[in-house]
Write an enzyme that holds these catalytic residues in place. Structure first.
Site, PDB file in Angstrom:
ATOM      1  N   ASP A 192     -15.905  -2.003 -15.273  1.00  0.00           N
ATOM      2  CA  ASP A 192     -15.764  -3.342 -15.840  1.00  0.00           C
ATOM      3  C   ASP A 192     -14.316  -3.588 -16.232  1.00  0.00           C
ATOM      4  O   ASP A 192     -13.605  -2.666 -16.625  1.00  0.00           O
ATOM      5  CB  ASP A 192     -16.626  -3.469 -17.098  1.00  0.00           C
ATOM      6  CG  ASP A 192     -18.111  -3.539 -16.767  1.00  0.00           C
ATOM      7  OD1 ASP A 192     -18.428  -3.767 -15.587  1.00  0.00           O
ATOM      8  OD2 ASP A 192     -18.922  -3.352 -17.684  1.00  0.00           O
TER       9      ASP A 192
ATOM     10  N   ASP B 174     -13.858  -0.860 -22.509  1.00  0.00           N
ATOM     11  CA  ASP B 174     -14.602   0.350 -22.194  1.00  0.00           C
ATOM     12  C   ASP B 174     -14.334   0.802 -20.762  1.00  0.00           C
ATOM     13  O   ASP B 174     -14.210   1.990 -20.495  1.00  0.00           O
ATOM     14  CB  ASP B 174     -16.103   0.121 -22.392  1.00  0.00           C
ATOM     15  CG  ASP B 174     -16.449  -0.005 -23.877  1.00  0.00           C
ATOM     16  OD1 ASP B 174     -15.639   0.490 -24.688  1.00  0.00           O
ATOM     17  OD2 ASP B 174     -17.486  -0.594 -24.198  1.00  0.00           O
TER      18      ASP B 174
ATOM     19  N   ASP C 178     -12.962  -4.466 -18.820  1.00  0.00           N
ATOM     20  CA  ASP C 178     -12.875  -4.601 -20.279  1.00  0.00           C
ATOM     21  C   ASP C 178     -12.373  -3.288 -20.873  1.00  0.00           C
ATOM     22  O   ASP C 178     -11.997  -2.372 -20.158  1.00  0.00           O
ATOM     23  CB  ASP C 178     -14.235  -5.000 -20.864  1.00  0.00           C
ATOM     24  CG  ASP C 178     -15.297  -3.932 -20.611  1.00  0.00           C
ATOM     25  OD1 ASP C 178     -14.959  -2.852 -20.083  1.00  0.00           O
ATOM     26  OD2 ASP C 178     -16.467  -4.184 -20.931  1.00  0.00           O
TER      27      ASP C 178
ATOM     28  N   GLU D   6     -19.658   2.750 -13.969  1.00  0.00           N
ATOM     29  CA  GLU D   6     -19.967   3.031 -15.352  1.00  0.00           C
ATOM     30  C   GLU D   6     -21.306   2.407 -15.707  1.00  0.00           C
ATOM     31  O   GLU D   6     -21.516   1.216 -15.496  1.00  0.00           O
ATOM     32  CB  GLU D   6     -18.839   2.429 -16.190  1.00  0.00           C
ATOM     33  CG  GLU D   6     -19.074   2.486 -17.652  1.00  0.00           C
ATOM     34  CD  GLU D   6     -18.217   1.450 -18.364  1.00  0.00           C
ATOM     35  OE1 GLU D   6     -17.524   0.662 -17.695  1.00  0.00           O
ATOM     36  OE2 GLU D   6     -18.264   1.440 -19.588  1.00  0.00           O
TER      37      GLU D   6
END
Ligand code: 0RA
Length: 687
Positions: A533, A537, A535, A460
């Protein structure tokens, strides 16, 4: 073998049986990894669910104990403790020690049984370092305990209870000698399954209580970590209760919560074979179309087991649905009869566009087939479900003509869109937009052309793309950076989805094509790795990609080509170790692991300085892949010799799809919360 009494032939057989289970646990529970560990819980809980399906149990409580034990308590009749006529020992002991005895040693007890993955509690017993059974029955409380499947004594009476107070409590401790990989159960995996079980058994209440210690609050590390965005700020005991009196209707409403229904009432029905049938069966169905959804979502179950691969019940239902809707459309003259659309016909897929349906059957001898044994094979179920669905859906259509017309109109729209999409795809194909001859510019290709040896990392964002390009083994590893939010594939038909540049890049790089054109043999890599990641997102984009693959490139998942990379969350360096002392740095993939590593270092089991120096422990938290230098990213996440990757199963993909459907409503806040509370779960996606 401290049990008193003689050990006759039965005992030897029993011990041999348990020995076989301990020797080859995989044969009985699939694996000794996280999946197998969870299997133990399913096995025990399913026995209580059987009791509920027999109408004799209304509550099940599952408790994850602080010491690693799992306690499953129900308010059923209690496993009988009286002597089994042929086995010369208590029925309880037979259930707990004889393979396949399960709750069904007395075949008349249950018409149907869910404990069908069904290896029996004796397997759980054999694979537990300790197991304690407590039974309330006939005004008494009984207890028997086991060590690795061997009874530590006969069933003992340990007290009295009210005559009508009955139930079974099984507490077990999975054996660390068997489950060497992990002993940690996933909250999200457990709640997903229990929620589903509660939907499928209307009125049954299932409570899950997590008493396990939460991550230690104060570690005295030099930089106290701020809570991660997905971390519960109040680590109190977690507890949740599921109970759905509306059963499957509630299930459909839950799945459609973020969508706009095309008709307000959920269509639902049940049917059973005639009394005394040779092949007794029951079916329960609930369905509802949404105006703003363009894909079908059919969930099927046999004896409460999720049949992800479908089977005869699904076939019977689909056949009936296509027949009823087509006949209704023709009878009511709802199809265009003139102009260039006069040949327009509805296909099953057109009719199922925007449909959410649950089909749940119960039968006494389910045959599970398919790659993951989640496809129902019994042929008589096909016609049973078809006949029942035909009749009930037809009647509902006749009684709800307004709704029925809206449903047919939606199908007609879908048929039109299907034809338009085919043209669009032809056009895209003619333009070569999806051809591998036209590889995306952003793709950093690997040198090897041997698909079976190569891997593509979908990453990403451009900065993560940069580090992973530097980190990779460019002989066999390709990198494709994709940007942020690729597209909401929930509310778009395939034609629209294919206009998206990021999706085009993905398809072109993979090489197989999509939908009707999909061809697995054209895959350009046999490992497609999502590297995102840790997280919100990252979780979001991973869900998007997984959902797209699930809907339009399903065989890629079935073939086992899709993986999720596992970048670490923390780097921990022992006191005195300098930041660049690479061999001494330890990596942690969860908060719990972080705490365990720190505790280990504090206790001197790790790489201390040998002088009892309790100096400062260095802790770095990786907020994103971009914070890792390429060498570190290679070492922890990409190096085939050292990394750990999760292989995505159809279960995971189906769950991602379901999660996605629920998420993609207008309720942005609810959506964010859902992603946040589930972001952590990606670590357990292989369960
Ligand atoms: C067979 C017969 C009876 C109860 C059960 C099995 C039973 C098994 C389990 C496993 C977990 N919870 C359970 N609850 C009940 C009772 C037969 C009778 O009382 O007539």
């Amino acid at each position: 073998m401290s049990q008193s009494g003689d050990y006759g032939a039965e005992n030897i057989t029993v011990l041999e049986g348990l020995e076989a289970v301990r020797k080859r646990p995989g044969m009985y529970i699939g694996s000794t990894g996280p999946r197998g560990l969870h299997h133990l819980v399913w096995e025990v809980v399913d026995n209580s669910v059987d009791e509920a399906m027999a109408g004799r149990c209304s509550r099940i409580e599952v408790r994850l104990l602080a010491d690693g034990g799992i306690q499953v308590a129900d308010d059923g009749r209690g496993i009988p403790v009286d002597e089994h006529p042929t086995m010369k020992r208590s029925a309880l002991e037979v259930v707990l020690t004889v393979l396949h005895a399960g709750g069904k040693f007395d075949n008349k007890s249950y018409a149907v049984s869910g404990g069908l993955h069904g290896v029996g509690v004796s397997v759980v017993n054999a694979l537990s370092s300790q197991l304690i059974a407590e039974i309330k029955r006939d005004g008494k409380r009984y207890r028997q305990s086991y060590v690795r499947g061997v009874p530590q004594g006969p069933v003992a009476t340990i007290g009295e209870v009210a005559e009508d107070d009955t139930g079974t409590t099984i507490t077990f401790w999975p054996d660390a000698q068997v489950f060497t990989e992990t002993l940690e159960l996933s909250w999200d995996t457990l709640t997903t399954r229990f929620r589903e079980t509660a939907f499928l058994t209307a009125g049954l209440e299932i409570t899950l209580i997590d008493e396990r210690p939460q991550p230690l609050p104060d570690l005295g590390v030099d930089a106290a970590p701020e809570p991660l965005p997905d971390e519960d700020p109040d680590p109190a005991v977690r507890q949740v209760t599921f109970r759905f009196d509306g059963g499957l209707r509630d299930f459909v409403t839950h799945l459609n919560a973020s969508k706009s229904p095309l008709h307000s009432e959920v269509l639902s029905f049940t049917a059973s074979t005639d009394e005394g049938s040779d092949e007794p069966a029951e079916v329960e169905v609930a369905l509802q179309w949404s105006a703003d959804s363009y894909h079908e979502s059919i969930h099927t179950f046999a004896n409460t087991i999720n049949t992800h691969e479908g089977g005869t019940h699904e076939e019977g239902f689909k056949k009936a649905l296509t027949g009823v809707v087509t006949r209704f459309a023709n009878d009511q003259k709802l199809l265009p009869t003139t102009g260039k659309e006069k040949d327009l016909k509805l296909t099953g897929e057109d009719i199922r566009e925007g449909l959410t349906a649950i089909v749940s059957v119960k039968l006494s001898d389910p045959q599970f087939e398919g790659q993951t044994k989640t496809k129902l094979g019994n042929t008589y179920i096909r016609s049973f479900v078809e006949v029942a669905s035909n009749e009930r859906i037809r009647v509902w259509f006749e009684e709800h003509p307004g709704e029925a017309k809206a449903i047919v109109n939606k199908a007609v729209h879908s048929a039109r869109a299907r034809l338009a999409a085919r043209q669009a795809r032809d056009l895209t194909r003619r333009k070569g937009l999806l051809d591998s001859g036209n590889l995306p510019v952003k793709l950093a290709e690997c040198r090897s052309k041997d698909a079976s040896a190569t891997e593509i990392f979908i990453v990403e964002g451009d900065s993560a793309g940069g580090s992973s390009k530097m980190a990779r083994d460019s002989e066999i590893q390709a990198i494709l950076p994709i940007r942020g939010k690729i597209l909401n594939v929930e509310k778009a038909r395939l034609g629209k989805v294919l206009e998206n540049k990021e999706i085009q890049a993905l398809i072109t790089a993979i090489g197989t094509g999509v939908g009707e054109d999909f061809d697995l043999s054209k895959a350009r890599y046999h490992k497609i790795v999502m590297l995102m990641d840790a997280d919100v997102d990252g979780a979001h984009i991973r869900t998007l990609v997984l959902t797209f693959a699930f809907r339009h490139m399903r065989q890629l998942i079935e073939a086992g080509y899709v993986y999720i990379a596992q970048p670490p969350l923390y780097a921990i360096s022992p006191p005195g170790a300098r930041e660049r002392d690479k061999d001494k740095i330890r990596y942690a993939y969860s908060d719990r692991e972080r705490d365990a590593v720190i505790a280990q270092i504090r206790n001197g089991n790790g790489n201390g300085d040998g002088n009892g120096n309790q100096g400062k422990i260095g802790l770095r938290r990786f907020k994103g892949l971009g914070e890792m230098d390429p060498e570190e990213l290679w070492r922890t996440t990409m190096d085939p010799q050292r990394r750990v990757m999760l292989q995505v199963t159809m279960d995971d993909a189906a769950r991602a799809d379901e999660m996605f459907s629920i998420l993609m409503g207008e309720d942005v806040e609810g959506r964010r919360n859902f992603i946040v509370s589930n972001a952590r779960d990606v670590r357990y996606l292989d369960v």
